[in-house]
Design an enzyme around this catalytic site. Structure first.
Site, PDB file in Angstrom:
ATOM      1  N   TYR A 168     -15.051 -18.952  -8.211  1.00  0.00           N
ATOM      2  CA  TYR A 168     -15.580 -17.997  -7.206  1.00  0.00           C
ATOM      3  C   TYR A 168     -14.758 -17.041  -7.070  1.00  0.00           C
ATOM      4  CZ  TYR A 168     -17.911 -16.072  -3.000  1.00  0.00           C
ATOM      5  OH  TYR A 168     -18.597 -15.508  -2.096  1.00  0.00           O
ATOM      6  N   LYS A 172     -15.963 -13.069  -8.529  1.00  0.00           N
ATOM      7  CA  LYS A 172     -16.060 -11.967  -7.646  1.00  0.00           C
ATOM      8  C   LYS A 172     -15.040 -10.900  -7.924  1.00  0.00           C
ATOM      9  CE  LYS A 172     -19.404 -13.409  -4.818  1.00  0.00           C
ATOM     10  NZ  LYS A 172     -20.787 -12.620  -4.821  1.00  0.00           N
TER      11      LYS A 172
END
Length: 263
Positions: A168, A172
């Site tokens: 994640y 991002k």
């Protein structure tokens, strides 16, 4: 003495007539952004994977705000999904003025337990799909001479490491930098690209994941304001970035985190 209102602020945060595509628009932050855009007068294309949820969102926004809303059912994890969505969304209203790249997933797990399939799925949805969608929408804006705005909903996890969020955080962080490249290359065409980077947001999912005080307390302790965000605090920033009030804002990543990432 009568003071006349400054015309610069008459509707500065309105989006009347702007054509906006919002991905992941039926739940959580995406649903709140869609509601904020509808309230501000935008014409909307909402995308997601569930036709029933999209139809409910369209009906709700039309009833409450009289908004013009089109919906597109699509899975952005599919290889051709981003380009297909870009074409469909542009056709809905004859072009786009705003893209809000919001759709994302998370499969928390420690680094030493990384599942390659889940890692690849996270990168596909959180980085590949929005990057290719922004590229396609940006190309269409350039061809049409549209002075547009591309807004990435990233995460504070793009700016500061978060344990158990290996894929994640990587996805991002990559997306924030991809957005800066968009800003650099599309800026000369009058197209702005910016990111918002929220901390934990108390959506329905956020409440489920972080509702346990024992889990949330250490995280909240690192936030100077002493709390998590609520959806409208993200949506307000996204509306501003989409509006003419942010006409000189390009290539920035805005933490919406109560001071969490300042160290």
């Amino acid at each position: 003495m009568t003071t006349l209102a400054d015309p610069r602020y008459a509707g500065a945060l309105r989006l009347d007539g702007k054509r906006a595509l919002i991905t992941g628009a039926t739940k959580g932050i995406g649903a709140d952004i869609a509601r904020a855009f509808a309230s501000a007068g935008a014409r909307l294309v909402l995308s997601g994977r569930d036709a029933g949820e999209l139809n409910a969102a369209r009906s709700g926004l039309a009833d409450e705000f009289g908004a013009e809303v089109r919906t597109e059912v699509i899975d952005l994890a599919h290889a051709d999904g981003p380009l297909e969505l870009a074409g469909r969304a542009a056709d809905a209203f004859g072009g786009l003025d705003v893209l809000v790249n919001n759709a994302g997933i998370s499969h928390p797990q420690p680094v030493i337990d990384t599942d390659p399939a889940l890692f690849d799925a996270t990168i596909a949805v959180n980085l590949r799909a929005p990057a290719l969608l922004a590229s396609a929408v940006g190309a269409a804006m350039v061809a049409a001479g549209t002075r547009g705005s591309i807004i990435t909903v990233a995460s504070a996890a793009a700016l500061a490491p978060l344990p158990d969020h290996y894929a994640y955080c990587a996805s991002k962080a990559g997306l924030v930098m991809a957005t800066k490249v968009l800003a650099r290359e599309l800026g000369p065409h009058g197209i702005r690209a910016n990111s918002v980077c929220p901390t934990v947001v108390l959506t329905e999912m956020g409440q489920r994941v972080w509702g346990d005080e024992a889990k949330s307390a250490p995280m909240i302790a690192r936030i100077p304001l002493g709390r998590f965000a609520v959806p409208h605090e993200v949506s307000d920033a996204v509306v501003w970035l989409a509006s003419d009030a942010a006409s000189m804002v390009n290539g920035v990543d805005i933490p919406i985190d109560g001071g969490y990432t300042m160290g």
